[in-house]
Design a protein around this motif. Sequence first.
Motif, PDB file in Angstrom:
ATOM      1  N   MET A   1       0.962  -1.127  -0.015  1.00 13.95           N
ATOM      2  CA  MET A   1      -0.149  -0.080  -0.159  1.00 13.95           C
ATOM      3  C   MET A   1       0.763   1.161   0.039  1.00 13.95           C
ATOM      4  O   MET A   1       1.760   1.250   0.745  1.00 13.95           O
ATOM      5  CB  MET A   1      -0.916   0.049   1.183  1.00 13.95           C
ATOM      6  CG  MET A   1      -2.023   1.112   1.291  1.00 13.95           C
ATOM      7  SD  MET A   1      -2.911   1.334   2.540  1.00 13.95           S
ATOM      8  CE  MET A   1      -3.804  -0.080   2.480  1.00 13.95           C
ATOM      9  N   ARG A   2       0.469   2.205  -1.096  1.00 18.74           N
ATOM     10  CA  ARG A   2       1.257   3.519  -0.978  1.00 18.74           C
ATOM     11  C   ARG A   2       0.221   4.770  -0.494  1.00 18.74           C
ATOM     12  O   ARG A   2      -0.667   4.673  -1.028  1.00 18.74           O
ATOM     13  CB  ARG A   2       1.861   3.725  -2.146  1.00 18.74           C
ATOM     14  CG  ARG A   2       3.104   2.738  -2.241  1.00 18.74           C
ATOM     15  CD  ARG A   2       3.814   3.311  -3.684  1.00 18.74           C
ATOM     16  NE  ARG A   2       3.200   2.894  -5.098  1.00 18.74           N
ATOM     17  CZ  ARG A   2       3.558   3.248  -6.012  1.00 18.74           C
ATOM     18  NH1 ARG A   2       4.588   4.126  -6.064  1.00 18.74           N
ATOM     19  NH2 ARG A   2       3.082   2.818  -7.094  1.00 18.74           N
ATOM     20  N   VAL A   3       0.755   5.673   0.042  1.00 17.44           N
ATOM     21  CA  VAL A   3      -0.025   6.999   0.277  1.00 17.44           C
ATOM     22  C   VAL A   3       1.004   8.000  -0.065  1.00 17.44           C
ATOM     23  O   VAL A   3       2.040   8.145   0.442  1.00 17.44           O
ATOM     24  CB  VAL A   3      -0.221   6.956   1.989  1.00 17.44           C
ATOM     25  CG1 VAL A   3      -1.199   8.273   2.124  1.00 17.44           C
ATOM     26  CG2 VAL A   3      -1.196   5.771   2.297  1.00 17.44           C
ATOM     27  N   ILE A   4       0.507   9.010  -0.926  1.00 14.79           N
ATOM     28  CA  ILE A   4       1.204   9.619  -1.342  1.00 14.79           C
ATOM     29  C   ILE A   4       0.780  11.107  -1.364  1.00 14.79           C
ATOM     30  O   ILE A   4      -0.437  11.335  -1.539  1.00 14.79           O
ATOM     31  CB  ILE A   4       1.546   9.744  -3.096  1.00 14.79           C
ATOM     32  CG1 ILE A   4       2.045   8.454  -3.434  1.00 14.79           C
ATOM     33  CG2 ILE A   4       2.481  10.852  -3.492  1.00 14.79           C
ATOM     34  CD1 ILE A   4       1.592   7.324  -4.028  1.00 14.79           C
ATOM     35  N   PHE A   5       1.524  11.903  -0.556  1.00 14.74           N
ATOM     36  CA  PHE A   5       0.819  13.256  -0.135  1.00 14.74           C
ATOM     37  C   PHE A   5       1.527  14.259  -1.271  1.00 14.74           C
ATOM     38  O   PHE A   5       2.610  14.620  -1.374  1.00 14.74           O
ATOM     39  CB  PHE A   5       1.192  13.693   1.208  1.00 14.74           C
ATOM     40  CG  PHE A   5       0.494  12.995   2.267  1.00 14.74           C
ATOM     41  CD1 PHE A   5      -0.627  13.351   2.344  1.00 14.74           C
ATOM     42  CD2 PHE A   5       1.172  11.989   2.840  1.00 14.74           C
ATOM     43  CE1 PHE A   5      -1.326  12.564   3.655  1.00 14.74           C
ATOM     44  CE2 PHE A   5       0.513  10.991   3.692  1.00 14.74           C
ATOM     45  CZ  PHE A   5      -0.839  11.540   4.244  1.00 14.74           C
ATOM     46  N   GLY A   6       0.446  14.432  -2.097  1.00 13.03           N
ATOM     47  CA  GLY A   6       0.868  15.524  -3.279  1.00 13.03           C
ATOM     48  C   GLY A   6      -0.245  15.739  -4.056  1.00 13.03           C
ATOM     49  O   GLY A   6      -1.219  15.021  -4.133  1.00 13.03           O
ATOM     50  N   ASP A   7      -0.342  16.335  -5.080  1.00 12.88           N
ATOM     51  CA  ASP A   7      -1.219  16.817  -6.308  1.00 12.88           C
ATOM     52  C   ASP A   7      -1.606  15.759  -7.243  1.00 12.88           C
ATOM     53  O   ASP A   7      -0.577  15.225  -7.844  1.00 12.88           O
ATOM     54  CB  ASP A   7      -0.976  18.336  -6.763  1.00 12.88           C
ATOM     55  CG  ASP A   7      -2.075  18.807  -7.772  1.00 12.88           C
ATOM     56  OD1 ASP A   7      -2.932  17.912  -8.074  1.00 12.88           O
ATOM     57  OD2 ASP A   7      -1.982  19.994  -7.979  1.00 12.88           O
ATOM     58  N   SER A   8      -2.948  15.259  -7.080  1.00  6.45           N
ATOM     59  CA  SER A   8      -3.101  14.028  -7.962  1.00  6.45           C
ATOM     60  C   SER A   8      -3.177  14.288  -9.430  1.00  6.45           C
ATOM     61  O   SER A   8      -3.173  13.406 -10.348  1.00  6.45           O
ATOM     62  CB  SER A   8      -4.487  13.301  -7.555  1.00  6.45           C
ATOM     63  OG  SER A   8      -5.365  14.164  -7.446  1.00  6.45           O
ATOM     64  N   ARG A   9      -2.829  15.778  -9.941  1.00  6.00           N
ATOM     65  CA  ARG A   9      -2.708  16.001 -11.275  1.00  6.00           C
ATOM     66  C   ARG A   9      -1.466  15.490 -11.890  1.00  6.00           C
ATOM     67  O   ARG A   9      -1.284  15.452 -13.007  1.00  6.00           O
ATOM     68  CB  ARG A   9      -3.085  17.400 -11.650  1.00  6.00           C
ATOM     69  CG  ARG A   9      -4.252  17.993 -11.413  1.00  6.00           C
ATOM     70  CD  ARG A   9      -4.697  19.306 -11.429  1.00  6.00           C
ATOM     71  NE  ARG A   9      -4.340  20.133 -10.239  1.00  6.00           N
ATOM     72  CZ  ARG A   9      -4.392  21.257  -9.755  1.00  6.00           C
ATOM     73  NH1 ARG A   9      -5.163  22.038 -10.613  1.00  6.00           N
ATOM     74  NH2 ARG A   9      -3.897  21.771  -8.560  1.00  6.00           N
ATOM     75  N   ASN A  10      -0.499  15.084 -10.936  1.00 11.33           N
ATOM     76  CA  ASN A  10       0.807  14.620 -11.098  1.00 11.33           C
ATOM     77  C   ASN A  10       0.850  13.275 -10.439  1.00 11.33           C
ATOM     78  O   ASN A  10       1.301  13.294  -9.343  1.00 11.33           O
ATOM     79  CB  ASN A  10       1.668  15.698 -11.011  1.00 11.33           C
ATOM     80  CG  ASN A  10       3.265  14.901 -11.414  1.00 11.33           C
ATOM     81  OD1 ASN A  10       3.272  13.614 -11.869  1.00 11.33           O
ATOM     82  ND2 ASN A  10       4.154  15.685 -10.861  1.00 11.33           N
ATOM     83  N   MET A  11       0.542  12.285 -10.973  1.00  7.78           N
ATOM     84  CA  MET A  11       0.728  10.696 -10.203  1.00  7.78           C
ATOM     85  C   MET A  11       1.936  10.086 -10.793  1.00  7.78           C
ATOM     86  O   MET A  11       1.819   9.092 -11.362  1.00  7.78           O
ATOM     87  CB  MET A  11      -0.479  10.151 -10.539  1.00  7.78           C
ATOM     88  CG  MET A  11      -1.748  10.748  -9.654  1.00  7.78           C
ATOM     89  SD  MET A  11      -3.022   9.853  -9.335  1.00  7.78           S
ATOM     90  CE  MET A  11      -4.043   9.764 -11.018  1.00  7.78           C
ATOM     91  N   LYS A  12       2.947  10.760 -10.808  1.00  9.84           N
ATOM     92  CA  LYS A  12       4.180  10.217 -11.337  1.00  9.84           C
ATOM     93  C   LYS A  12       4.744   8.846 -10.754  1.00  9.84           C
ATOM     94  O   LYS A  12       5.586   8.195 -11.363  1.00  9.84           O
ATOM     95  CB  LYS A  12       5.211  11.313 -11.264  1.00  9.84           C
ATOM     96  CG  LYS A  12       5.818  11.813  -9.828  1.00  9.84           C
ATOM     97  CD  LYS A  12       6.997  12.802  -9.870  1.00  9.84           C
ATOM     98  CE  LYS A  12       7.148  13.362  -8.565  1.00  9.84           C
ATOM     99  NZ  LYS A  12       8.163  14.231  -8.496  1.00  9.84           N
TER     100      LYS A  12
END
Length: 283
Positions: A1-12
């Motif tokens: 499982m991954r949780v990325i704190f960032g803007d999802s307009r960029n899901m690099k």
Amino acid sequence: MRVIFGDSRNMKEVEDNSVGLVLTSPPYYNAPFDFPDLFPSYADYLSLLNGVGKEIFRVLEEGRVAVFVTADVRIDGELYPIVADLIKIMQSLGFKYQERIIWKKPEGYIRISRRSGVLIQHPYPLYYYPDNVYEDIVVFKKPGKFIPRNKEESKIDVNKFQREKWYLSVWEITNVLPNNKYSKYTAPFPEELARRIITLYSYVGDTVLDPFAGTGTTLKVANELKRNAIGYEIDLELKDIILERIGVNTLFGKPQIEVIEREDAKRLRTKLREKIEEKLQNR
């Protein structure tokens, strides 16, 4: 499982064609109860949906679906057609508009509204303002074919399907009540809603993505249903809440969680704190 704190307009952090299901509920445009003045304009809000939609199309496998739980929002007497505009946006990006399910909330559990009471005070035509007891579950499919995986392990309980009337285009599910501990942070949809959607639209072992993770409802339920999960959330203030939620009630202990904090989320947290301090100073 991954949780990325960032803007999802960029899901690099997510590879092309690697996601089996997208399940999300975007913030409701400047909703008076939950997100007042969050977006400078309605055009900015639609731009967000368009940007996230582009990334969803990239990361989603062919033949798989993206599911949005959302609703039109009335602000200062004007009703904003979020659902209709979302459909147009997703179609313009290449998705096929596949399904629209109505999530009906029990009448006794909705937030108290003065809208319907206007007609009682003024019992004349054009004073009718109904209380809203539903939201839309909108399903979009990325063109192409897919090969099912883990078919038998993912088999749907037909008895449950019939008993709970999943086959209808109207689902009656109790909403998350205001006294729920997670309601004070965001406007979460109920776990039962996520459970139905993940069961009906994904296979065991699939990756389920939520571009607006909020307090982690999608992530928690996906993990319980033996799916992998990736969540994006721009608000770092929700980090502890998400980790607490997805780390409890798991069958084999806490799931393995990778947490990434991007600079765009850190900048937003600093900006929000500055706004809060400014408001406090101006009191």
